[in-house]
Design an enzyme around this catalytic site. Structure first.
Site, PDB file in Angstrom:
ATOM      1  N   ARG A  57     178.458  -6.532  17.564  1.00  0.00           N
ATOM      2  CA  ARG A  57     177.182  -6.497  16.438  1.00  0.00           C
ATOM      3  C   ARG A  57     177.553  -7.095  15.018  1.00  0.00           C
ATOM      4  NH1 ARG A  57     177.028  -2.111  13.655  1.00  0.00           N
ATOM      5  NH2 ARG A  57     177.856  -0.882  15.360  1.00  0.00           N
TER       6      ARG A  57
ATOM      7  N   LYS B 295     159.598 -18.245  22.187  1.00  0.00           N
ATOM      8  CA  LYS B 295     158.479 -19.275  22.221  1.00  0.00           C
ATOM      9  C   LYS B 295     158.973 -20.635  22.717  1.00  0.00           C
ATOM     10  CE  LYS B 295     155.656 -15.597  21.797  1.00  0.00           C
ATOM     11  NZ  LYS B 295     156.364 -14.725  20.807  1.00  0.00           N
TER      12      LYS B 295
ATOM     13  N   ASP C 123     156.169 -18.656   8.880  1.00  0.00           N
ATOM     14  CA  ASP C 123     156.539 -18.339  10.163  1.00  0.00           C
ATOM     15  C   ASP C 123     156.212 -19.847  11.022  1.00  0.00           C
ATOM     16  OD1 ASP C 123     156.337 -17.798  13.167  1.00  0.00           O
ATOM     17  OD2 ASP C 123     155.789 -15.713  12.717  1.00  0.00           O
TER      18      ASP C 123
ATOM     19  N   TYR D 164     150.529 -13.111  13.314  1.00  0.00           N
ATOM     20  CA  TYR D 164     150.517 -12.645  14.817  1.00  0.00           C
ATOM     21  C   TYR D 164     150.390 -10.980  14.732  1.00  0.00           C
ATOM     22  CZ  TYR D 164     153.133 -10.397  18.255  1.00  0.00           C
ATOM     23  OH  TYR D 164     153.389  -9.570  19.425  1.00  0.00           O
TER      24      TYR D 164
HETATM   25  C1  LIG Z   1     153.954 -16.341  15.280  1.00  0.00           C
HETATM   26  C2  LIG Z   1     154.735 -15.381  15.883  1.00  0.00           C
HETATM   27  N1  LIG Z   1     155.697 -14.571  15.245  1.00  0.00           N
HETATM   28  C3  LIG Z   1     156.404 -13.634  15.557  1.00  0.00           C
HETATM   29  C4  LIG Z   1     155.974 -13.396  16.886  1.00  0.00           C
HETATM   30  C5  LIG Z   1     157.107 -12.079  17.163  1.00  0.00           C
HETATM   31  O1  LIG Z   1     158.102 -12.458  17.917  1.00  0.00           O
HETATM   32  P1  LIG Z   1     158.673 -11.656  19.210  1.00  0.00           P
HETATM   33  O2  LIG Z   1     157.605 -11.511  20.250  1.00  0.00           O
HETATM   34  O3  LIG Z   1     159.801 -12.449  19.728  1.00  0.00           O
HETATM   35  O4  LIG Z   1     159.433 -10.383  18.736  1.00  0.00           O
HETATM   36  C6  LIG Z   1     155.362 -13.703  17.611  1.00  0.00           C
HETATM   37  C7  LIG Z   1     155.194 -13.192  18.875  1.00  0.00           C
HETATM   38  O5  LIG Z   1     154.229 -13.700  19.652  1.00  0.00           O
HETATM   39  C8  LIG Z   1     154.536 -14.948  16.977  1.00  0.00           C
HETATM   40  O6  LIG Z   1     153.514 -15.155  17.806  1.00  0.00           O
END
Ligand SMILES: Cc1ncc(COP(=O)(O)O)c(C=O)c1O
Length: 417
Positions: A70, A214, A189, A124
């Protein structure tokens, strides 16, 4: 291999296959060692105590043998080093998911008493929800990019944007936004663009976040998140991660490092396909509006005249599933899935219409994808009313910007955008 990026920068495609693996030849191995240990035997408890003390005091990655997974894992550390290099950042800290990464950033700022966040919609859906519901004790002010400077307060710890944004692919000018943030750190992001298309640190962002689930992983089989930033902030993030436990599994770290090696090739191929689909969709009478970023990219969103649920029910080759960035194409209805948790009014006012579909282009042949989409669109029924004006065509998709050591310079030039 010479890894002194200050004197001999490697192109991004080269970094993608070599970063985080510089010591392999000296170790006498070719594949990256996968260390699944949760704990590490040591007969030297004084040495371990010293490493724990040093970590507690500084948050620097511990030197010497790991103590407990961890705190530190050598396989995950390789992925972090590689991602930091691709983003042009000093450091990177990996987490169990993109949401765990965002949570750690919010907690790190809140622990300094900076609980106020300024954010630009859309984000998101779950990022929106985490902020809007104040689940971590933060308070959010939603603004347009032009309103950022005015929204900043003495207790503002963070400004958050997504560009291109999920799911409308709206873009913000990172450099301009970074200037309006003043001394408040800007988090971008970068999940949709990846460092192949955009390196936010070069434009003034202090924190770059990815849902590594992704494009970085790229095969739909790893959940992960990562934050690229300066070493000072990385130290705080490591301390939050150690205390709250949202660590990346080492097997995920291994798979993410492997995913990075094909990231530039995958992004270029999928972006060319998405651009072509955007062009065809814009000319299709069953489609009311197409969203495709000026930056390029492998995502395309479009609004249909007919029933969007029928399109989801009508695809045969494209996978009808939430998420994105895999080798196979995926399609989903944001108002039902990725952004369901956002209140209807907030969804609509940020441009997420009930007729919007979001598609992630994969590596299939573009003609096969187009055939599948066309058949699904026919299932949706309606087309543009004869009396309606023909909508403005989608922006002409630009070729994917060149990647590599001169990508930033070309990206900054309007001609390349
Ligand atoms: C642009 C974006 N940021 C953050 C996230 C969150 O990621 P995670 O699903 O890996 O927790 C997503 C998930 O779809 C996303 O599309």
């Amino acid at each position: 291999m010479n890894t002194d990026a200050a004197t001999t920068p490697w192109a991004l495609a080269t970094e993608a296959v070599h970063a985080g693996r510089e010591d392999l030849a000296a170790l006498g191995v070719h594949a990256v060692p996968l260390d699944l240990s949760t704990t590490y035997p040591s007969y030297d408890s004084r040495g371990e105590a010293a490493r724990i003390d040093a970590f507690a005091a500084t948050g620097a990655r511990p030197d010497g043998p790991p103590v407990y997974s961890r705190l530190d894992n050598p396989t995950t550390a390789r992925f972090e080093d590689a991602l930091a290099r691709l983003e042009g950042a000093e450091s990177a800290v990996a987490f169990a998911s993109g949401m765990a990464a965002l949570s750690a950033v919010l907690l790190a700022r809140a622990s300094a008493g900076l609980r106020h966040v300024v954010a630009v919609r859309p984000l998101y859906g779950c990022s929106d929800h985490l902020l809007n519901a104040g689940l971590l004790g933060t308070e959010v002010t939603w603004v347009d990019p032009a309103g950022i400077a005015d929204a900043i307060r003495p207790d503002t710890g963070l400004v958050i944007v997504e560009t291109p944004a999920n799911p409308t692919l709206a873009e913000v000018d990172i450099r301009a936004v970074a200037q309006s943030c003043g001394s408040v750190p800007l988090l971008v992001d970068n999940t949709f663009a990846t460092p192949v298309l955009q390196r936010p640190v070069e434009h003034g962002a202090r924190i770059v976040l990815h849902s590594a689930t992704k494009y970085l992983g790229g095969h739909g089989d790893v959940l992960g998140g990562v934050v690229a930033c300066d070493e000072e902030f990385a130290r705080l993030l490591r301390q939050v991660r150690f205390a709250t436990g949202g660590v990346l599994h080492p097997l995920a770290g291994y798979l993410l490092l492997r995913g990075l090696s094909t990231l530039p090739v995958r992004m270029r191929a999928a972006s060319a396909t998405a651009a072509e689909l955007a062009r065809r969709l814009a000319a299709d009478p069953r489609v009311a509006r197409v969203h495709y970023p000026k930056l390029g990219g492998a995502m395309v969103a479009f609004e249909v005249y007919g029933d969007p649920h029928a399109v989801i029910g009508g695809v045969r080759l494209i996978t009808p599933a939430v998420s994105l960035g895999s080798v196979d194409s995926l399609i989903q209805h944001p108002a039902s899935i990725s952004h369901r948790i956002v209140a209807e009014g907030d969804r609509r006012s940020s441009g997420v219409s009930d007729r919007l579909l979001r598609m992630s282009a994969g590596l299939e042949d573009v003609e096969d994808l187009w055939r599948d989409l066309c058949e699904a669109l026919s299932a949706a029924g309606a087309a543009r009313p004869v009396s309606s004006p023909v909508p403005a065509p989608a922006p002409v998709p630009v070729p994917v910007p060149p990647h590599g050591r001169d990508a930033a310079a070309r990206q900054a030039s309007p001609a390349a955008r």
